[in-house]
Design a protein around this motif. Sequence first.
Motif, mmCIF file in Angstrom:
data_model
loop_
_atom_site.group_PDB
_atom_site.id
_atom_site.type_symbol
_atom_site.label_atom_id
_atom_site.label_comp_id
_atom_site.label_asym_id
_atom_site.label_seq_id
_atom_site.Cartn_x
_atom_site.Cartn_y
_atom_site.Cartn_z
ATOM 1 N N VAL A 41 0.875 -1.167 0.000
ATOM 2 C CA VAL A 41 0.000 0.000 0.000
ATOM 3 C C VAL A 41 0.912 1.216 0.000
ATOM 4 O O VAL A 41 1.937 1.231 0.697
ATOM 5 N N SER A 42 0.563 2.230 -0.788
ATOM 6 C CA SER A 42 1.334 3.475 -0.848
ATOM 7 C C SER A 42 0.446 4.633 -0.439
ATOM 8 O O SER A 42 -0.718 4.699 -0.854
ATOM 9 N N LEU A 43 0.997 5.550 0.339
ATOM 10 C CA LEU A 43 0.278 6.739 0.768
ATOM 11 C C LEU A 43 1.007 7.986 0.306
ATOM 12 O O LEU A 43 2.244 7.987 0.182
ATOM 13 N N ALA A 44 0.248 9.047 0.083
ATOM 14 C CA ALA A 44 0.824 10.350 -0.227
ATOM 15 C C ALA A 44 1.579 10.861 0.995
ATOM 16 O O ALA A 44 1.207 10.561 2.137
ATOM 17 N N GLY A 57 6.366 2.621 12.877
ATOM 18 C CA GLY A 57 7.196 1.639 12.189
ATOM 19 C C GLY A 57 8.645 1.627 12.621
ATOM 20 O O GLY A 57 9.431 0.812 12.159
ATOM 21 N N GLY A 58 9.021 2.560 13.505
ATOM 22 C CA GLY A 58 10.391 2.580 14.003
ATOM 23 C C GLY A 58 11.417 3.073 13.003
ATOM 24 O O GLY A 58 12.613 2.847 13.170
ATOM 25 N N GLY A 88 7.924 0.841 7.730
ATOM 26 C CA GLY A 88 8.112 -0.120 8.812
ATOM 27 C C GLY A 88 6.790 -0.711 9.274
ATOM 28 O O GLY A 88 6.756 -1.606 10.110
ATOM 29 N N CYS A 89 5.690 -0.205 8.723
ATOM 30 C CA CYS A 89 4.347 -0.674 9.093
ATOM 31 C C CYS A 89 3.774 -1.560 7.993
ATOM 32 O O CYS A 89 4.266 -1.568 6.868
ATOM 33 N N HIS A 90 2.716 -2.256 8.352
ATOM 34 C CA HIS A 90 2.066 -3.183 7.430
ATOM 35 C C HIS A 90 0.556 -2.998 7.439
ATOM 36 O O HIS A 90 -0.024 -2.662 8.475
ATOM 37 N N ALA A 91 -0.038 -3.247 6.287
ATOM 38 C CA ALA A 91 -1.497 -3.266 6.141
ATOM 39 C C ALA A 91 -1.911 -4.720 5.994
ATOM 40 O O ALA A 91 -1.096 -5.578 5.626
ATOM 41 N N VAL A 92 -3.174 -4.993 6.272
ATOM 42 C CA VAL A 92 -3.698 -6.346 6.141
ATOM 43 C C VAL A 92 -4.632 -6.380 4.941
ATOM 44 O O VAL A 92 -5.608 -5.631 4.878
ATOM 45 N N ASN A 93 -4.295 -7.246 3.971
ATOM 46 C CA ASN A 93 -5.134 -7.377 2.789
ATOM 47 C C ASN A 93 -6.483 -7.950 3.239
ATOM 48 O O ASN A 93 -6.533 -9.024 3.829
ATOM 49 N N PRO A 94 -7.587 -7.226 2.985
ATOM 50 C CA PRO A 94 -8.881 -7.648 3.528
ATOM 51 C C PRO A 94 -9.450 -8.940 2.952
ATOM 52 O O PRO A 94 -10.311 -9.555 3.573
ATOM 53 N N VAL A 95 -8.971 -9.387 1.797
ATOM 54 C CA VAL A 95 -9.534 -10.615 1.219
ATOM 55 C C VAL A 95 -8.821 -11.889 1.638
ATOM 56 O O VAL A 95 -9.408 -12.954 1.593
ATOM 57 N N ASP A 96 -7.561 -11.767 2.040
ATOM 58 C CA ASP A 96 -6.839 -12.990 2.396
ATOM 59 C C ASP A 96 -6.027 -12.881 3.686
ATOM 60 O O ASP A 96 -5.367 -13.837 4.077
ATOM 61 N N GLY A 97 -6.051 -11.716 4.335
ATOM 62 C CA GLY A 97 -5.364 -11.554 5.614
ATOM 63 C C GLY A 97 -3.857 -11.439 5.523
ATOM 64 O O GLY A 97 -3.177 -11.390 6.546
ATOM 65 N N ARG A 98 -3.306 -11.374 4.299
ATOM 66 C CA ARG A 98 -1.852 -11.236 4.148
ATOM 67 C C ARG A 98 -1.379 -9.884 4.656
ATOM 68 O O ARG A 98 -1.999 -8.859 4.403
ATOM 69 N N LYS A 99 -0.230 -9.882 5.317
ATOM 70 C CA LYS A 99 0.415 -8.667 5.800
ATOM 71 C C LYS A 99 1.265 -8.112 4.662
ATOM 72 O O LYS A 99 2.125 -8.826 4.126
ATOM 73 N N PRO A 101 3.542 -4.532 3.133
ATOM 74 C CA PRO A 101 4.209 -3.319 3.593
ATOM 75 C C PRO A 101 3.481 -2.041 3.171
ATOM 76 O O PRO A 101 2.813 -1.999 2.135
ATOM 77 N N VAL A 102 3.648 -1.005 3.998
ATOM 78 C CA VAL A 102 3.093 0.311 3.703
ATOM 79 C C VAL A 102 4.252 1.249 3.381
ATOM 80 O O VAL A 102 5.191 1.380 4.171
#
Length: 183
Positions: A41-44, A57-58, A88-99, A101-102
């Motif tokens: 996932v990418s954020l502005a 994320g440290g 350093g943080c992670h998102a959770v894919n809502p369809v399969d629960g995979r972690k 990176p953000v």
Amino acid sequence: MQRNWIGRSEGAEIEFALQELDARVTVFTTRADTLFGATFVSLAVEHPLAEQLARAGGRGAEVARFLERIRAQDPVERAEGKEGVFTGCHAVNPVDGRKIPVYLANFVLMDYGTGAVMAVPAHDQRDFEFASRYEIPMIPVIRPAVGAPLQLPLAAAYEEDGLLHDSGEFSGLASAEARSRIA
């Protein structure tokens, strides 16, 4: 009437839970059929969660330097780049629960959509180039309607409609049908 027609995109908003924060990030996508292939996932850099992600994320100092540099860039130069930093943080894919990176990325703009992008490098060329640069995995989940599934390593993103595979209960569906059912 023009405002509702020009630049309007049909799609869905999808929420990704952030593992290190008690928060969710919402992305807008026109390609919900590729959700099983999202690998980051990418954020502005202006996203309201950018600073929190850096702290959680440290990787605060590295992320802060990136934020300062990108925020100072000329908008034209910024839009042409494909540069980012792992928070350093992670998102959770809502369809399969995979972690997954953000990243904060210079090409994601706060004034387009939600300021956050679900990145599917096997099926979006910009994401493909970013993932290639940062060695982020690619998961093909759309294959041509005729022929075999795509094989890694990919030479470029496959951006066409086709049939879903490796997409759970949606495998075998045509892209158009899958977009509405997954959303």
